[in-house]
Structure formats: structure tokens, C-alpha cells
Design an enzyme around this catalytic site. Structure first.
Site, PDB file in Angstrom:
ATOM      1  CG  HIS A  98     -23.181   1.826 -12.108  1.00 22.25           C
ATOM      2  ND1 HIS A  98     -22.205   1.174 -11.330  1.00 22.25           N
ATOM      3  CD2 HIS A  98     -22.812   2.774 -12.328  1.00 22.25           C
ATOM      4  CE1 HIS A  98     -21.441   1.941 -10.775  1.00 22.25           C
ATOM      5  NE2 HIS A  98     -21.775   3.202 -11.078  1.00 22.25           N
ATOM      6  CG  ASP A 146     -22.030   4.919  -8.531  1.00 21.77           C
ATOM      7  OD1 ASP A 146     -20.974   4.306  -8.655  1.00 21.77           O
ATOM      8  OD2 ASP A 146     -22.524   5.518  -9.554  1.00 21.77           O
ATOM      9  CG  HIS A 197     -21.155   9.392  -6.916  1.00 20.36           C
ATOM     10  ND1 HIS A 197     -21.044   8.278  -7.181  1.00 20.36           N
ATOM     11  CD2 HIS A 197     -21.758  10.261  -7.923  1.00 20.36           C
ATOM     12  CE1 HIS A 197     -21.541   8.224  -8.554  1.00 20.36           C
ATOM     13  NE2 HIS A 197     -21.858   9.206  -9.022  1.00 20.36           N
ATOM     14  CG  HIS A 233     -17.663   4.314  -9.970  1.00 16.15           C
ATOM     15  ND1 HIS A 233     -17.726   5.772  -9.692  1.00 16.15           N
ATOM     16  CD2 HIS A 233     -18.598   4.268 -10.955  1.00 16.15           C
ATOM     17  CE1 HIS A 233     -18.601   6.249 -10.525  1.00 16.15           C
ATOM     18  NE2 HIS A 233     -19.097   5.281 -11.205  1.00 16.15           N
TER      19      HIS A 233
END
Length: 693
Positions: A89, A192, A407, A429
């Protein structure tokens, strides 16, 4: 041939197309579209551009690991928002800031910035790539630090009309979800996130209002996480069992993030099991000490369990840092947590190569693994693996996949979207298969709500259209009284970004960074005639002309319509003074023209004495002018009974009352023409009234 009336259809279509383009919002994944890795999402609306995240793909190296930056012009990006410090990220940020044309502003939270530098410095050191394939060096990282601005949770920032703020996302320390508002359209980018509180992090917040678009991760698709206490027991049981057999346990994990959660679990377990306390636990990362010092610093950003602890839980009793493989004495059972989590290089890979052939040893993979990495490969338990030196070796060690990945799973994602209820959902993602399954599930969940669910691939743009109405808020003095229907509200219209406010001029400095000022103008004109000539001419033009004397010089002055002061400076000069505004400027221009016209007249104008001038004389002059102008317009104009004028045109007759302006005629067309002409002539002949300005 030119046409009048309705505009051509092509122009209508062009205007319609232009308006539609202006209302178009474009979202394009430059990374993380149908994949996990190199998160980077481009958004453009109303001429404003936002980039969410700037990661690399852990399975690739060099330029191949970057998002598809060549699909955009980096110089047009206004704002870059980084959700958290993980490499997928944030790791292409130094490249994007230092080696592209980007000149916008970049934001992340305080904790993310503190860890970003440590993590990327370590990434540069452990990357086994050639100098040519290096995307950036430590100098680039240091320079990028100067350009990064910090934002606190719930703090609203505005850049070029783009408003944004962030919420706690769980996942890792400092992780944020960003809400962006452009012209009233709100977009939530989750990055996330995790809705489950763990040993040190709070769960992700739910924004208090629904966004128009939610760009959300889909890492785990339709999978469900086991309850946390079951995962912790499996984790500690595997480690205890392997050590009891004399084996070594490798836990590949990134230096920051899940590593700290697992260290808390291990330290507590060792404290509760004295028989294990002679077995060493190592936190093997070049960043070990510095990483833990960051976590010690930001305990107030964590959950109540950490904040209310009597002592700092990140000062571990049973865990030692290990900087490099050279400092490690491999002489018996041990537990080593080493980075990176994908086993592609670094300490974790070196230890794996040393231990993979012994069946007493174990490798516990504690988080999500990306396609293309060694960690993903060994989950499927192949018979052989390729070592760093290129040789093959048997894979005899036990491999356990126990996910502590913070997550959201399928249940968390469904519940989160159920609370938010966004009309548009964009999944990013996630691997294509997992993402497809999640889309199918969400489509069923929101089948009655007309919710759009999209799964764009990398470089595939999603276009949406939003009709934004322009609305101005009355503030300050103008807002003290509610206007009646049809009442005119007058003030200054101030535009800031995409918001409009209307306010009184006096309030401008209070509600904006602007201020009002008056411009006083002065002009001197040569004039050698008598001052009374100007007065006489001005009274013919303006209804309000007041005479007075200047207190300082004793010279005569005239105040015209309470706007412009005419002053006699000397026998050969006069001056005009006024505070500039459109009407005063117009009045002053007319006075200048009048004075210059007097100067050109030959012979010089001689003013009739005040005492012989009467109102009656003025009326007579006006009547003569009106009569002459009517004759020039209509031809046959005669005096009739009761002082009325009789106007004949093509056999039609109209009678005009000069006092009231009323017109009598059987022909409606002639009647309206005479009435309009008389009204305009009167306006031209008589002095301009004060009310007109």
C-alpha cells in the site's frame, strides 16, 4: 443561412455532452484490480484527481512491481492518500514522489508516517535486486519524508476543493479509511480494514453517513475467519508441540503489523508456561528494536486493553531481538519470527533454507499470502523447494497456515456494507476468483436495493454520473432574518472549492480569508469657465446636486447624487473625488464628459441669473423639447383640448395627456407606441432622479 429561434440540435447535443462530462466520476485501479498487491486507485471528478494508496506487488521486482503509473499523468494528481504502512500500500511512494512529475500533496496518519520510513529502509536493504532494478534508495525515502503531511483521525482537510477525513480501520497501527468529498459526492476508500478488535488494535469504525461510492477490499472473498481464541490455541499448540520434539519454529511475518499481535500472544503464553521459558523466542528483523519503540510510543492509539495496562505490554519479558543471521546461535529448539512474510528474501528466507529439510521443524504462516511468493507455494506442501542459491531441497518441515491476518472476512464485509448501504460498491484488493464469489454473494444480499457492484481489473475504468446542484448558504448577518418568498437577498457570493456562501460585505473578513477595501479616486480637469456653469449643467442632468464649501480651502463644492464631489481647486482647475463602485464610476465619467464638453463650447456658456430662472421657464423648455421629439417620431402632432397633444398616424388618432402620460386611442398598437415614446422622452429630458442610483 443563419437561423433564429431554437438553437441547432448539434449545439444542444454539445451542451448536453459537456454537462454530462462535467458530472462524470471516473475510478480506475492502477493496482489491486482483481489481484492482491500494489494497491493504487485513481479517482477523477469535477477536474479534481485523488490517488488512494501507492504500493508495490510483493511477488515482482523492479518496475514490474509498480502500479500502472504510465496510465495517468502524475502532475494532474491533487491529493495522494496512504491508508497504512504495508508495502503493498505504501512502498512505491518514494518512487512516485521523487521520480515522476507528481507535485500534489500526500497525507497519512502520524503512526503510518513513523513506521513508513523504518519499513521502507528495511525493504531497500533486504531486496535482492540489481542496482538497475532498484526503484529507489534511502535518499529518496528521506526526501519523500519531507513531502508527507500528517492527518489525525476525524480531522477534516481541504485541498483545492477536495475535502477529506479518515476513520480508524483496525488492521495495523495507524491504518485509516478515507472519506473524500468532491462537490457533495462522497467516496469511502477502506484500504485494508478489520472489524474485529484484537489484543492491541481497535476495530474499524463505521462512518456516520453513507457514501455515494464505497471502494472496499475483498481479500478473503466469501471465506469466514475462525474465532480468535480458536486460532490462538491452534497457534500456540503447534509451537508447543514442535518445540517439545526438539524442533525449531519459523514464523514468517512482516516486521510491523501482525508481528506485534503474535509477539503479545507468545509472550503471554511463555509467561503462563514456565517449562518453556528456557526456550528462546527471537524477533528477527533489522528493525526489531526501532519497531517496538514505535509501538511503545503510540499505545494511546490502541484499544482499551493496551491503554489501561499497568505496564507497557510491548516491553516483552521472553522475547529477544535478532538483527541478523550472523548473530544467531542455532543450537537447539527455538521460535523465530522473521521478516518478510512472503519468504521471498531476507532473514525469514535464510532460516527457511536452513530448516526446511528437517521434519521436526515447523513453519507457521500467520497471515494472507500473495500469489507468486514462496509462502503461497509451500502452503500446498510440495515435495521440493528451490533455495536462494538455486539448488533444490526436500520440504520435510511441517507447514501450518493459521491466519491472523487483520482483513475483513465475508461476514464482516457484509455487515459493514449493510450498515453503510452505499448505492455503488467497487471491489478491489482480491484475487479474481475470491472477488467474483464475493460479488455474487453481495448481489444476492442487495438484490432489492438496486445496488451496483463492480469488480474492475487493473487499468479498467468505471464511469459514474452524479448531478450536483449549486446551492449557496446565507451566513452571518444575512442569515439572521429568514427572507419572505420572492424577496431579493443581496450580498457577496463567495466560492470556496465547490461550496458557495452568500454574505454581507461586512462579514467577508469573518467567514473567509478575504477582506473588503474601498478605492478612493481623484481626477483633476482643466477648467477656466465659471464654477456656476458646471452647477447649472449638472442640475439639468441630475436631480440631486447639493452646493457647499470646502472647510479647508473655502472653495465651492458640489455633491452629485451623494456619490461624487466636484471641487473647484483654482481658477483653472476642478477636481472630482469619489469612492469607486460601478454606479459612482459611471456618474464620475458623465461629469468628466460634461466638463470637457463645456470647455469645447464657443462662445463660452453664459448662465442665466438665478433670480430670472423659474420653475415655469424650465417646464416650458422641457415641453418644447418633448414636442419636437414627438414630431420627429410621429410627424403630425397638434395641440388639442385641455392641453392634450393629438397625434395622427395613417388615419389613426391618439390623444396624449402631458401631465399623467395617459394615452387614448382606438388603435392599441399606436396607443402603446405613443405611451412608450413619451415615457422614454421624459426620462431623457428630465434630470436623473436620486433613486435611479
Amino acid at each position: 443561412m443563419a437561423s433564429t429561434g431554437q438553437p441547432p440540435q448539434s449545439l444542444k447535443r454539445r451542451d448536453s455532452f459537456s454537462a454530462r462530462e462535467e458530472n462524470k466520476l471516473v475510478i480506475t485501479p492502477l493496482g489491486a484490480g482483481n489481484e492482491v498487491g500494489r494497491s493504487c486507485v485513481y479517482m477523477h471528478y469535477k477536474g479534481k484527481t485523488v490517488l488512494f494508496d501507492c504500493g508495490i506487488h510483493p511477488a515482482y521486482s523492479g518496475m514490474a512491481a509498480l502500479p500502472y503509473f504510465d496510465e495517468i499523468d502524475p502532475s494532474t494528481v491533487d491529493v495522494l492518500l496512504i491508508t497504512h504502512f504495508h508495502l503493498d500500500h505504501a512502498a512505491s511512494l518514494p518512487y512516485f514522489l521523487e521520480k515522476t512529475t507528481f507535485k500534489g500533496r500526500v497525507f497519512m496518519t502520524y503512526a503510518t508516517k513513523a513506521i513508513y520510513k523504518l519499513l521502507l529502509t528495511d525493504y531497500v536493504k533486504v531486496s535482492k535486486v540489481s542496482v538497475e532494478d532498484m526503484l529507489f534508495d534511502e535518499q529518496d525515502i528521506n526526501r519523500s519524508m519531507d513531502k508527507i503531511e500528517v492527518i489525525d483521525f476525524h480531522q477534516t482537510v481541504e485541498v483545492n476543493g477536495i475535502r477529506f477525513w479518515c476513520y480508524t480501520a483496525g488492521h495495523v497501527l495507524g491504518a485509516a479509511m478515507f472519506m473524500v468529498d468532491i462537490a457533495g459526492v462522497r467516496v469511502l476508500y477502506t484500504g485494508d480494514y478489520s472489524r474485529e478488535e484484537d489484543r492491541h488494535l481497535r476495530a474499524a469504525e463505521t462512518p456516520q453517513f453513507s457514501p455515494d461510492i464505497c471502494i472496499i477490499e475483498s481479500t478473503y472473498g466469501v471465506q469466514h475467519h475462525q474465532p480468535r481464541h480458536i486460532r490462538e490455541k491452534r497457534f500456540t499448540d503447534v509451537i508447543h508441540s514442535s518445540i517439545s520434539q526438539g524442533g525449531r519454529v519459523l514464523i514468517p511475518a512482516f516486521a510491523l503489523g501482525r508481528a506485534q499481535e503474535l509477539l503479545l500472544i507468545l509472550d503471554e503464553y511463555w509467561s503462563n508456561h514456565p517449562e518453556l521459558q528456557n526456550i528462546p523466542i527471537y524477533y528477527a528483523s533489522p528493525l526489531a528494536k526501532r519497531c517496538l519503540s514505535v509501538y511503545e510510543t503510540y499505545t494511546l492509539s490502541m484499544n482499551d486493553r493496551i491503554r489501561n495496562a499497568k505496564s507497557n505490554p510491548f516491553i516483552f519479558k521472553h522475547i529477544s531481538p535478532l538483527k541478523s543471521i550472523e548473530n544467531f546461535k542455532d543450537v537447539g529448539p527455538s521460535v523465530v519470527m522473521a521478516s518478510p512474510g512472503g519468504l521471498q528474501s531476507g532473514l525469514s528466507r535464510q532460516l527457511f533454507d536452513m530448516w526446511c529439510s528437517d521434519k521436526k521443524n515447523a513453519c507457521v504462516i500467520p497471515g494472507y499470502v500473495v500469489e507468486g511468493t514462496l509462502a503461497k507455494t509451500i502452503i500446498n506442501e510440495p515435495k521440493e523447494v528451490t533455495l536462494l542459491n538455486g539448488l533444490t531441497a526436500p520440504l520435510n518441515m511441517q507447514v501450518h497456515y493459521i491466519s491472523f491476518s487483520a482483513h475483513a472476512d465475508s461476514a464482516q464485509t457484509s455487515a459493514f456494507l449493510e450498515e453503510l448501504r452505499p448505492p455503488n460498491i467497487i471491489l478491489v484488493h482480491g484475487e479474481a476468483n475470491e472477488m467474483g464469489r464475493l460479488k455474487q454473494k453481495l448481489t444476492t444480499q442487495f438484490v432489492d436495493r438496486n445496488t451496483k457492484i463492480l469488480t474492475p481489473k487493473n487499468c479498467q475504468s468505471v464511469e459514474m454520473y452524479f448531478n450536483s446542484q449549486k446551492m449557496a448558504k446565507a451566513i452571518g448577518k444575512l442569515a439572521e432574518k429568514t427572507p419572505e418568498a420572492g424577496e431579493t437577498v443581496s450580498g457577496l457570493l463567495v466560492k470556496k472549492g465547490f461550496s458557495y456562501q452568500i454574505m454581507a460585505p461586512d462579514d467577508l473578513h469573518v467567514f473567509s480569508q478575504l477582506a473588503t477595501a474601498n478605492v478612493t479616486q481623484r481626477i483633476t480637469i482643466p477648467f477656466s469657465n465659471t464654477f456656476s456653469v458646471i452647477k447649472h449643467r449638472l442640475k439639468q442632468m441630475y436631480d440631486s446636486v447639493e452646493s457647499s464649501t470646502d472647510e479647508e480651502s473655502g472653495m465651492p463644492t458640489l455633491r452629485v447624487h451623494d456619490r461624487v464631489t466636484v471641487k473647484q481647486d483654482s481658477e483653472k482647475h476642478i477636481s472630482l473625488h469619489w469612492t469607486s463602485d460601478p454606479i459612482s464610476d459611471m456618474v464620475s465619467d458623465s461629469i468628466v464628459a460634461l466638463v470637457l464638453n463645456i470647455n469645447r463650447e464657443v462662445p463660452k456658456v453664459v448662465v442665466e441669473s438665478e433670480d430670472i430662472k423659474t420653475e415655469e421657464d424650465n417646464e416650458k423648455k422641457a415641453e418644447k423639447v418633448i414636442y419636437a421629439l414627438l414630431v420627429s417620431l410621429f410627424g403630425d402632432v397638434k395641440m388639442g383640448e385641455n392641453g392634450k397633444l393629438v397625434i395622427s398616424v395613417d388615419g389613426n388618432v391618439a390623444r396624449l395627456d402631458k401631465q399623467s402620460g395617459e394615452v387614448e386611442s382606438e388603435n392599441e398598437g399606436l396607443k402603446e407606441r405613443v405611451r412608450t415614446a413619451f415615457r422614454r422622452i421624459q426620462t431623457a429630458v428630465k434630470p436623473i432622479p436620486l433613486s435611479a442610483s
